[in-house]
Design a protein around this motif. Structure first.
Motif, short mmCIF file in Angstrom:
data_model
loop_
_atom_site.label_atom_id
_atom_site.label_comp_id
_atom_site.label_asym_id
_atom_site.label_seq_id
_atom_site.Cartn_x
_atom_site.Cartn_y
_atom_site.Cartn_z
N ALA A 62 -2.51 -1.72 -8.00
CA ALA A 62 -1.52 -0.97 -7.14
C ALA A 62 -2.18 -0.86 -5.75
O ALA A 62 -3.30 -0.74 -5.75
N LEU A 63 -1.34 -1.06 -4.69
CA LEU A 63 -2.04 -1.10 -3.20
C LEU A 63 -1.83 0.37 -2.72
O LEU A 63 -0.54 0.82 -2.75
N VAL A 93 -6.67 0.66 -0.50
CA VAL A 93 -7.58 0.50 -1.89
C VAL A 93 -6.59 0.02 -2.78
O VAL A 93 -5.22 0.36 -2.78
N THR A 94 -7.25 -0.81 -3.77
CA THR A 94 -6.41 -1.38 -4.77
C THR A 94 -7.06 -0.86 -6.34
O THR A 94 -8.27 -0.95 -6.33
N THR A 122 1.43 5.00 -2.74
CA THR A 122 1.53 3.65 -2.81
C THR A 122 2.02 3.07 -1.65
O THR A 122 3.26 3.46 -1.10
N ALA A 123 1.74 1.74 -1.32
CA ALA A 123 2.13 0.97 -0.14
C ALA A 123 3.13 -0.02 -0.76
O ALA A 123 4.09 -0.47 0.02
N THR A 124 3.03 -0.50 -2.00
CA THR A 124 3.80 -1.31 -2.52
C THR A 124 4.25 -1.15 -3.90
O THR A 124 3.43 -0.33 -4.62
N GLY A 203 6.96 -3.91 5.44
CA GLY A 203 5.82 -4.54 5.00
C GLY A 203 4.96 -3.46 4.28
O GLY A 203 5.58 -2.65 3.71
N VAL A 204 3.88 -3.65 4.62
CA VAL A 204 2.61 -2.38 4.01
C VAL A 204 2.40 -1.29 4.76
O VAL A 204 1.54 -0.44 4.34
N PHE A 205 2.94 -1.32 6.08
CA PHE A 205 2.70 -0.41 6.84
C PHE A 205 3.42 1.04 6.46
O PHE A 205 4.85 1.00 5.87
N ALA A 206 3.00 2.23 6.90
CA ALA A 206 3.59 3.45 6.54
C ALA A 206 4.70 3.86 7.60
O ALA A 206 4.79 3.27 8.45
#
Length: 373
Positions: A62-63, A93-94, A122-124, A203-206
């Motif tokens: 998990a990202l 971090v993953t 979590t980002a994704t 995307g992965v941005f907050a």
């Protein structure tokens, strides 16, 4: 006595092993419960330093995003949203296959006052978050705002985005929707004019949170449908995620697919075609105006025009009348009535010509002269 004294160290060793096993099994027990955990190497550090953040119970591969946030506690979460966090100094971090991680995080002052936490989310993938209390040395401390009443709002139905994109959005106008959801008051007191936080992430941005207040009152045991406006910036397109937060907790999330503004692309294509064509036409007009004239060529053209006029003005030549063929019956014909006009005359065929055999014109003393006897 000797046997008892010899057994005492053995009992102490066994107790120490059991305590170690229990301590080591605690993180795994929390991971088995499905609740992610976060632990810090230090509970306090100053700006410029770093701490080691460890976590367990997160999903495999998990990202995650690690942030130092102000105006937050592990019990209430980040009250001010990610706008209260040091986003510029956050790290990603993953996790490994077992759902654990360990990362060194630099300490930075958040934009909001403490109490502070290290916020991990979590980002994704499936949404999950956890906070660990942390104190930034030298950073101001301010009490959290008090919660109003004991009313609690919970999500009753699924959310949706109402609205559609118009022709202006196709040409780059800001896309907008209405975030519609229904909440219920499960507390014992009414909730008046609740303040929600609506955030949009790409995307992965907050997500960027924005506070919006709904005017109304939700009585205990009742539910209400709420509509909040959501708007992106001009030209945004792609896959977005709209999140709803109340009381520091995320209540719902709704995906939003925004189409590309093809009207802007069409405008630039037409601009790249029309402008060069216009410049070319203007340049050709300027060149044609400033180009020197060919004097001899102009005279030759005038001379050709004069010759053409003379050719048109010249009379047409007609040939002398020929005798009709012998087999043709005599009679008047169109050719006989036509007068042949020639620019010159033969000596013996012109008007006033002498008779055959006469070589000179008749004199005044000729018998054929008028007035003579």
């Amino acid at each position: 006595m000797n046997r008892r004294s010899a057994r005492a160290p053995r009992l102490l060793t066994v107790l120490a092993l059991v305590a170690a096993l229990v301590a080591g099994a605690a993180p795994w027990a929390s991971a088995a419960d499905g609740k992610p955990t976060v632990t810090l190497s230090k509970s306090q550090a100053g700006t410029g330093g770093s701490i080691t953040v460890k976590g367990a119970g997160w999903g495999s591969k998990a990202l995650l995003m690690l942030l130092v946030c102000g105006q937050a506690t592990p019990e209430r979460g980040v009250v001010g949203g990610t706008n209260s966090c040091a986003n510029a100094d956050g790290l990603a971090v993953t996790t490994d296959a077992s759902g654990t991680f360990s990362k060194k995080l630099p300490v930075a002052e958040p934009p909001a006052a403490c109490p502070c936490v290290v916020h991990v989310a979590t980002a994704t993938g499936p949404k999950a978050q956890a906070d660990a209390a942390f104190q930034v040395a030298g950073h101001p401390v301010k009490a959290l705002p008090k919660e109003s009443g004991t009313g609690q709002l919970s999500m009753v139905t699924d959310t949706r985005l109402d609205g559609s994109s118009g022709i202006l959005t196709w040409f780059g106008a800001p896309p907008s929707r209405s975030f519609v959801f229904t909440v219920g008051n499960v507390g014992s007191t009414p909730v008046k004019d609740p303040v929600f936080q609506v955030g949009t992430s790409h995307g992965v941005f907050a997500p960027q949170w924005e506070e919006q207040q709904w005017r109304g009152t939700v009585e205990p045991g009742r539910k209400a449908q709420i509509k909040l406006p959501v708007e992106l910036t001009a030209g945004d397109h792609g896959s977005y995620l709209v999140s709803l937060k109340y009381g520091g907790k995320v209540l719902a999330e709704q995906p939003w697919g925004v189409g590309r503004p093809w009207g802007v692309t069409l405008f630039w294509i037409l601009l790249c075609v029309v402008v060069p064509a216009a410049v070319f036409r203007i340049g050709m007009a300027v060149v044609d105006r400033v180009r020197p004239r060919d004097r001899y060529g102009a005279q030759g053209r005038h001379r050709g025009q004069r010759l053409a006029e003379l050719t048109v003005r010249m009379p047409k030549l007609r040939l002398p009348q020929q005798d009709p063929p012998p087999d043709r019956p005599p009679g008047p014909s169109a050719d006989a009535t036509t007068t042949n006009t020639l620019p010159w005359f033969a000596p013996d065929t012109g008007p006033g010509a002498p008779e055959a055999g006469q070589l000179s014109a008749p004199s005044d003393h000729s018998p054929t002269t008028k007035g003579n006897p």
